[in-house]
Motif scaffolding. Structure first.
Motif, short mmCIF file in Angstrom:
data_model
loop_
_atom_site.label_atom_id
_atom_site.label_comp_id
_atom_site.label_asym_id
_atom_site.label_seq_id
_atom_site.Cartn_x
_atom_site.Cartn_y
_atom_site.Cartn_z
N SER A 114 -2.97 -4.40 39.69
CA SER A 114 -3.66 -5.64 39.33
C SER A 114 -3.75 -6.42 40.64
O SER A 114 -3.01 -6.12 41.58
N PRO A 115 -4.66 -7.39 40.73
CA PRO A 115 -4.82 -8.10 42.00
C PRO A 115 -3.54 -8.80 42.48
O PRO A 115 -3.45 -9.23 43.61
N VAL A 116 -2.56 -8.90 41.58
CA VAL A 116 -1.29 -9.52 41.96
C VAL A 116 -0.51 -8.63 42.93
O VAL A 116 0.27 -9.10 43.75
N GLN A 117 -0.75 -7.32 42.86
CA GLN A 117 -0.08 -6.39 43.78
C GLN A 117 -0.67 -6.55 45.17
O GLN A 117 -1.71 -7.17 45.35
N ASN A 118 0.00 -5.96 46.17
CA ASN A 118 -0.55 -6.00 47.52
C ASN A 118 -0.09 -4.79 48.32
O ASN A 118 0.66 -3.96 47.82
N CYS B 31 -4.19 -18.78 44.62
CA CYS B 31 -4.68 -17.87 43.58
C CYS B 31 -4.10 -16.49 43.85
O CYS B 31 -4.08 -16.02 44.98
N HIS B 32 -3.64 -15.84 42.80
CA HIS B 32 -3.05 -14.51 42.97
C HIS B 32 -4.09 -13.46 43.34
O HIS B 32 -3.74 -12.37 43.75
N ILE B 33 -5.35 -13.77 43.14
CA ILE B 33 -6.38 -12.77 43.42
C ILE B 33 -6.85 -12.88 44.86
O ILE B 33 -6.84 -11.90 45.59
N GLU B 36 -6.07 -17.55 48.44
CA GLU B 36 -6.44 -18.86 49.02
C GLU B 36 -5.94 -19.93 48.04
O GLU B 36 -5.57 -19.63 46.92
N TYR B 37 -6.00 -21.19 48.49
CA TYR B 37 -5.71 -22.28 47.55
C TYR B 37 -6.71 -22.19 46.40
O TYR B 37 -7.88 -21.87 46.62
N GLN B 38 -6.24 -22.49 45.20
CA GLN B 38 -7.11 -22.32 44.04
C GLN B 38 -8.31 -23.27 44.11
O GLN B 38 -8.16 -24.46 44.33
N THR B 39 -9.49 -22.70 43.91
CA THR B 39 -10.71 -23.48 43.87
C THR B 39 -11.17 -23.54 42.42
O THR B 39 -11.28 -22.49 41.79
N ALA B 40 -11.44 -24.72 41.92
CA ALA B 40 -11.82 -24.88 40.53
C ALA B 40 -10.92 -24.06 39.61
O ALA B 40 -11.38 -23.17 38.91
N PRO B 41 -9.60 -24.33 39.65
CA PRO B 41 -8.70 -23.47 38.89
C PRO B 41 -8.95 -23.53 37.39
O PRO B 41 -9.33 -24.58 36.86
N TYR B 58 -12.87 -10.76 37.89
CA TYR B 58 -11.90 -9.74 37.48
C TYR B 58 -12.09 -9.36 36.01
O TYR B 58 -11.95 -8.20 35.64
N LEU B 59 -12.43 -10.33 35.18
CA LEU B 59 -12.54 -10.06 33.74
C LEU B 59 -13.71 -9.14 33.42
O LEU B 59 -13.68 -8.43 32.41
N ILE B 60 -14.73 -9.12 34.27
CA ILE B 60 -15.82 -8.17 34.07
C ILE B 60 -15.26 -6.76 34.19
O ILE B 60 -15.64 -5.83 33.50
N HIS B 61 -14.32 -6.64 35.09
CA HIS B 61 -13.70 -5.41 35.49
C HIS B 61 -12.66 -4.97 34.45
O HIS B 61 -12.68 -3.87 33.94
N THR B 62 -11.74 -5.86 34.13
CA THR B 62 -10.63 -5.57 33.22
C THR B 62 -10.35 -6.84 32.43
O THR B 62 -10.12 -7.88 33.03
N ALA B 63 -10.34 -6.75 31.11
CA ALA B 63 -10.18 -7.97 30.30
C ALA B 63 -8.71 -8.30 30.09
O ALA B 63 -8.27 -8.53 28.97
N LYS B 64 -7.93 -8.28 31.17
CA LYS B 64 -6.51 -8.57 31.05
C LYS B 64 -6.08 -9.53 32.13
O LYS B 64 -6.68 -9.56 33.20
N CYS B 65 -5.01 -10.28 31.84
CA CYS B 65 -4.49 -11.19 32.85
C CYS B 65 -3.83 -10.37 33.96
O CYS B 65 -2.98 -9.53 33.67
N PRO B 66 -4.20 -10.61 35.23
CA PRO B 66 -3.61 -9.83 36.32
C PRO B 66 -2.10 -9.99 36.42
O PRO B 66 -1.42 -9.09 36.89
#
Lengths: 168, 362
Positions: A114-118, B31-33, B36-41, B58-66
């Motif tokens: 997941s994008p949380v990994q690195n 932001c975990h993705i 960077e600092y979160q923009t329009a969180p 990301y949700l287009i890709h996978t409908a789950k919370c990262p």
């Protein structure tokens, strides 16, 4: 012309910067060239108390253009003998698999990409994979069988690989 | 070191200041993705927060919370207004804070070595950390200065924040650094009435941007799709695929922008879209070799069709994108050289590499 700096490249720059500042022991990683941040060279040290000890194994990380949405690919160059590494050197561990892809249901979703990994977490997982092979979901069947049935021969061949990796 | 830190800022910038616990605070605002600092969180139903753009993509890709892999849906994302205000506030203070805390830790070093020139610089202390104040009192007493009394005085005087400048838009005074790095942008983007007199953080404003809806492309003709794009002032060149992905990308940029308390002008979004498209072209060049035969013949077909139809339009578009590129080229190369602190070729042995790290740490 310099490449466009998009989200993926920014994130890779950040990870690279972080790794140069504070890198876990036994791991070195960085882009092959500054023109292309999507290909990294890595060196991974064989963990202690394993047959891989003292080895330094080069590997190549290839990032997809939509990184970090999709995981990178990790290939050992040259390949090393290990139940979870394909004969072509490609590493097969859960952290490198996106959550959607798991036909055999071997892996729990929270272990997957997941994008949380690195990069750092990937390389640390690879080190723990070297110390504890997972023969349940093997990639190299010959290595799995050898590991299970003839550990001595397995370790002998790994140590030969180690000597080769050191150029001895 | 300091030459590249501002370009690619990172939580570890605080690691060597006098309050290293700020590393954690800094990383919490990111932001975990994209890191960077979160923009329009936006907040997910499972309580995690991401940049609106990042999580939508990301949700287009996978409908789950990262973070927790719970299933989430784009439609349920909620703006996280307070977090955005906190981020803006911290971003505005960051450079000053970093500078002061670094100066302060240098002062502490000198203090430990037994130098007495500390007292004057003490007044620059900004963080109201009680522990800090207690230890400061002791030092002051040791040196025989005003003790508690001077402490109270110091607390009442406002912290010095460097030379002040006047904002050309709202005519308020701010430290020049804040003015240049953040405030003018914010000020330009916020209606005057909404601004609080003493605040760096803009109040939540009612903007008129309406979210765009997803299109059902299968029921749209090329002409209608082009009309839709034209209505949004987007380019209408390229083949069907390009038109559709252009709309989809703009949809994400636009809807994410609607989640911000300081939404950007649509012009800025259109520029981002153009940058995205040109980065796509770059990627294509890069990955040509990986295409299989079918991919090649499809591409050739596409290229023939679109070139015939839109040669002129493309020429126009190219001129435009070159324009955008030339303005950003310098930034980009700065960013890259800056992330390359020193000669960073991978070392042949791990021993050498640890030495190498030490060089970086210095």
């Amino acid at each position: 012309m310099p490449p466009r700096v998009n989200t993926a490249q920014r994130r890779l720059l950040k990870e690279y910067q972080q790794l140069t500042k504070d890198c876990p022991e036994g791991i070195v990683a960085g882009p092959v060239s500054e023109d292309n941040l999507f290909v990294w060279d890595c060196l991974i040290e064989g963990p202690k108390d394993t047959p891989y000890e003292n080895g330094v194994f080069p590997a190549r990380l290839t990032f997809p253009t939509d990184y970090p949405l999709s995981p990178p690919k990790l290939v050992f160059t040259p390949s090393i003998l290990h139940p979870n590494i394909y004969a072509n050197g490609e590493v097969c561990i859960s952290i490198l698999h996106p959550p959607g892809e798991d036909p055999l249901q071997y892996e729990r979703p929270e272990e997957r990409w997941s994008p949380v990994q690195n990069v750092e977490k990937i390389l640390l997982s690879v080190m723990s994979m070297l110390s504890e092979p997972n023969v349940e979901s093997g990639a190299n069947i010959d290595a799995c069988v050898l590991w299970r049935d003839n550990r001595e021969e397995f370790e002998r061949r790994v140590r030969a690989d180690v000597r080769k990796s050191l150029g001895l | 070191m300091s030459s590249f830190v501002p370009t690619v800022s990172d939580p570890s910038d605080f690691a060597h200041c006098s309050e290293p616990r700020l590393v954690e605070f800094d990383s919490l605002l990111r932001c975990h993705i994209c890191k960077e600092y979160q923009t329009a969180p936006v907040l997910t139903t499972c309580g995690h927060s991401y940049c609106s753009v990042c999580i939508r993509k990301y949700l287009i890709h996978t409908a789950k919370c990262p973070i927790c892999s719970k299933e989430i849906r784009e439609a349920n994302l909620q703006r996280n207004v307070l977090l955005e205000q906190v981020v803006i506030c911290f971003k505005t203070l960051r450079d000053d804070l970093l500078e002061k805390l670094t100066v302060e830790s240098k002062v502490d070093d000198r203090q430990r070595r037994g130098s007495c020139e500390v007292i004057e610089i003490d007044d620059n202390v900004e963080v109201d950390d009680e522990l800090e104040i207690v230890s400061e009192t002791k030092k002051r007493r040791n040196v025989g200065q005003g003790g508690l009394e001077s402490l109270f005085k110091r607390k009442k005087t406002p912290p010095k924040v460097g030379p002040l400048g006047t904002c050309p838009i709202c005519a308020k005074q701010f430290p020049i650094r804040v003015l240049e790095s953040e405030h003018i942008d914010l000020c330009l983007n916020t209606p005057l009435l909404e601004q609080d007199k003493d605040s760096i953080v803009p109040k939540e404003s009612e903007h008129s941007y309406q979210k765009l809806t997803k299109l059902d492309f299968s029921s749209l003709s090329n002409t209608t799709l082009k009309q839709k794009l034209a209505k949004l002032e987007l380019p209408t060149n390229g083949n069907r695929n390009q038109l559709e992905s252009r709309y989809n990308e703009y949809l994400i940029l636009w809807n994410a922008n609607c989640d911000s308390i300081v939404p950007k002008d649509p012009k800025v979004l259109r520029r981002q879209l153009a940058q995205w498209e040109s980065s796509l072209k770059f990627r294509k060049d890069d990955h040509d070799r990986q295409l299989d035969k079918k991919g090649w013949s499809d591409l050739i077909k596409q290229a023939r069709n679109s070139k015939m139809k839109t040669r002129e339009e493309q020429d126009d578009a190219q001129v435009e994108s070159i324009d955008i590129m030339s303005t950003n080229e310098e930034d980009d190369s700065n960013l890259i050289t800056s992330a390359q602190p020193q000669n960073c070729s991978i070392q042949a042995s791990t021993q050498e590499s640890t030495d190498h790290e030490r060089v970086f740490a210095d």
